[in-house]
Design a protein around this motif. Structure first.
Motif, mmCIF file in Angstrom:
data_model
loop_
_atom_site.group_PDB
_atom_site.id
_atom_site.type_symbol
_atom_site.label_atom_id
_atom_site.label_comp_id
_atom_site.label_asym_id
_atom_site.label_seq_id
_atom_site.Cartn_x
_atom_site.Cartn_y
_atom_site.Cartn_z
ATOM 1 N N LEU A 122 53.513 31.837 34.948
ATOM 2 C CA LEU A 122 53.480 30.669 35.826
ATOM 3 C C LEU A 122 53.508 29.415 34.971
ATOM 4 C CD1 LEU A 122 49.842 30.175 37.251
ATOM 5 C CD2 LEU A 122 50.382 31.239 35.076
ATOM 6 N N THR A 123 53.845 28.306 35.606
ATOM 7 C CA THR A 123 53.838 27.023 34.891
ATOM 8 C C THR A 123 52.400 26.534 34.898
ATOM 9 O OG1 THR A 123 56.091 26.619 35.671
ATOM 10 C CG2 THR A 123 54.887 24.752 34.728
ATOM 11 N N PHE A 124 51.692 26.917 33.870
ATOM 12 C CA PHE A 124 50.243 26.741 33.827
ATOM 13 C C PHE A 124 49.834 25.294 34.068
ATOM 14 C CE2 PHE A 124 46.030 27.952 32.658
ATOM 15 C CZ PHE A 124 45.495 26.914 31.914
ATOM 16 N N SER A 125 50.582 24.370 33.506
ATOM 17 C CA SER A 125 50.185 22.958 33.563
ATOM 18 C C SER A 125 50.298 22.359 34.957
ATOM 19 C CB SER A 125 51.021 22.142 32.582
ATOM 20 O OG SER A 125 52.394 22.232 32.920
ATOM 21 N N THR A 126 50.827 23.104 35.919
ATOM 22 C CA THR A 126 50.941 22.603 37.286
ATOM 23 C C THR A 126 49.910 23.233 38.227
ATOM 24 O OG1 THR A 126 52.576 24.256 38.000
ATOM 25 C CG2 THR A 126 53.417 22.237 36.954
ATOM 26 N N TYR A 127 49.029 24.058 37.698
ATOM 27 C CA TYR A 127 48.036 24.746 38.510
ATOM 28 C C TYR A 127 46.621 24.290 38.177
ATOM 29 C CZ TYR A 127 51.292 28.156 40.418
ATOM 30 O OH TYR A 127 52.308 28.759 41.105
ATOM 31 N N ALA A 128 45.831 24.065 39.216
ATOM 32 C CA ALA A 128 44.396 23.966 39.036
ATOM 33 C C ALA A 128 43.867 25.345 38.661
ATOM 34 C CB ALA A 128 43.722 23.473 40.309
ATOM 35 N N MET A 129 42.793 25.362 37.921
ATOM 36 C CA MET A 129 42.202 26.632 37.492
ATOM 37 C C MET A 129 40.731 26.654 37.859
ATOM 38 S SD MET A 129 44.685 28.334 36.146
ATOM 39 C CE MET A 129 43.755 29.680 35.425
ATOM 40 N N GLY A 130 40.256 27.845 38.153
ATOM 41 C CA GLY A 130 38.850 27.991 38.494
ATOM 42 C C GLY A 130 38.263 29.241 37.899
ATOM 43 N N TRP A 131 36.941 29.224 37.769
ATOM 44 C CA TRP A 131 36.179 30.413 37.393
ATOM 45 C C TRP A 131 35.279 30.768 38.567
ATOM 46 C CZ3 TRP A 131 36.912 33.437 33.225
ATOM 47 C CH2 TRP A 131 37.596 32.900 32.124
ATOM 48 N N PHE A 132 35.236 32.045 38.898
ATOM 49 C CA PHE A 132 34.483 32.532 40.043
ATOM 50 C C PHE A 132 33.565 33.666 39.609
ATOM 51 C CE2 PHE A 132 36.597 30.720 43.817
ATOM 52 C CZ PHE A 132 37.672 30.102 43.200
ATOM 53 N N ARG A 133 32.539 33.936 40.423
ATOM 54 C CA ARG A 133 31.713 35.128 40.256
ATOM 55 C C ARG A 133 31.226 35.552 41.631
ATOM 56 N NH1 ARG A 133 26.414 32.338 37.271
ATOM 57 N NH2 ARG A 133 25.559 31.338 39.141
ATOM 58 N N PRO A 134 30.852 36.801 41.809
ATOM 59 C CA PRO A 134 30.355 37.249 43.106
ATOM 60 C C PRO A 134 29.073 36.507 43.475
ATOM 61 C CG PRO A 134 30.935 39.118 41.723
ATOM 62 C CD PRO A 134 30.968 37.906 40.853
ATOM 63 N N ALA A 135 28.842 36.360 44.775
ATOM 64 C CA ALA A 135 27.636 35.700 45.261
ATOM 65 C C ALA A 135 27.141 36.419 46.509
ATOM 66 C CB ALA A 135 27.929 34.240 45.584
ATOM 67 N N PRO A 136 25.838 36.393 46.751
ATOM 68 C CA PRO A 136 25.290 37.050 47.952
ATOM 69 C C PRO A 136 25.936 36.498 49.217
ATOM 70 C CG PRO A 136 23.537 36.417 46.443
ATOM 71 C CD PRO A 136 24.797 35.794 45.916
ATOM 72 N N GLY A 137 26.416 37.377 50.053
ATOM 73 C CA GLY A 137 27.009 36.956 51.311
ATOM 74 C C GLY A 137 28.429 36.451 51.204
ATOM 75 N N LYS A 138 28.962 36.395 50.003
ATOM 76 C CA LYS A 138 30.337 35.938 49.804
ATOM 77 C C LYS A 138 31.048 36.924 48.904
ATOM 78 C CE LYS A 138 28.839 31.084 49.570
ATOM 79 N NZ LYS A 138 28.890 29.858 48.735
ATOM 80 N N GLU A 139 32.367 36.910 49.024
ATOM 81 C CA GLU A 139 33.113 37.747 48.088
ATOM 82 C C GLU A 139 32.987 37.178 46.684
ATOM 83 O OE1 GLU A 139 37.167 38.328 49.126
ATOM 84 O OE2 GLU A 139 37.595 39.534 47.355
ATOM 85 N N ARG A 140 33.224 35.891 46.568
ATOM 86 C CA ARG A 140 33.103 35.197 45.292
ATOM 87 C C ARG A 140 32.739 33.754 45.547
ATOM 88 N NH1 ARG A 140 38.873 37.408 42.870
ATOM 89 N NH2 ARG A 140 38.276 39.607 42.747
ATOM 90 N N TRP A 195 43.791 20.200 45.198
ATOM 91 C CA TRP A 195 42.417 19.903 44.787
ATOM 92 C C TRP A 195 41.614 19.567 46.030
ATOM 93 C CZ3 TRP A 195 40.016 21.125 40.641
ATOM 94 C CH2 TRP A 195 38.794 20.524 40.299
ATOM 95 N N GLY A 196 40.302 19.887 46.023
ATOM 96 C CA GLY A 196 39.425 19.495 47.115
ATOM 97 C C GLY A 196 39.295 20.482 48.253
ATOM 98 N N PRO A 197 39.102 21.778 48.026
ATOM 99 C CA PRO A 197 39.292 22.557 46.802
ATOM 100 C C PRO A 197 40.725 23.067 46.656
ATOM 101 C CG PRO A 197 38.415 23.987 48.482
ATOM 102 C CD PRO A 197 38.563 22.625 49.118
ATOM 103 N N PRO A 198 41.049 23.598 45.506
ATOM 104 C CA PRO A 198 42.384 24.192 45.327
ATOM 105 C C PRO A 198 42.574 25.419 46.221
ATOM 106 C CG PRO A 198 41.371 23.756 43.204
ATOM 107 C CD PRO A 198 40.314 23.567 44.249
#
Length: 120
Positions: free
Chosen positions: A27-45, A102-105
């Motif tokens: 992918l054209t990395f410089s055109t994408y927002a990036m995020g880090w996620f982790r599992p959370a209670p009651g949510k997938e991530r 953005w807000g959120p991606p």
């Protein structure tokens, strides 16, 4: 084909630091927002931190604010998550993701995850 290579996970003692890396391809990395996620209670991530495609805007979840920092190097197609003052409750599989806007991606692509284990 979009691929992510996540690294930097492992076992660390409480109070320690780790830096996660996610190298993207297909992918054209410089055109994408990036995020880090982790599992959370009651949510997938839950989003831990996010960064806009330029790197000018960042978001950090309240649970990690002041301890985690997200950054990116568009020349290396890489996003980082610097994690300091780690706590046992930070133990999780951490996933990187790429999205538009953005807000959120709106995240379209996901990595396979890297395990972070914080021992007390």
């Amino acid at each position: 084909q979009v691929q992510f290579i996540e690294s930097g996970g492992g076992l660390v003692q409480a109070g320690g630091s780790q830096r996660l890396s996610c190298v993207a391809s297909g992918l054209t990395f410089s055109t994408y927002a990036m995020g880090w996620f982790r599992p959370a209670p009651g949510k997938e991530r839950e989003v831990v931190a996010a960064i806009s495609y330029t790197g000018y805007n960042t978001y950090t979840a309240d649970s990690v604010k002041g301890r985690f920092t997200i950054s990116r190097d568009n020349a290396k197609n890489t996003v980082y998550l610097q994690m300091n003052s780690l706590k046992p409750e930070d133990t999780a599989v951490y996933y990187c993701a790429a999205g538009r806007g953005w807000g959120p991606p709106r995240y379209n692509y996901w990595g396979q995850g890297t395990q972070v284990t914080v021992s007390s």
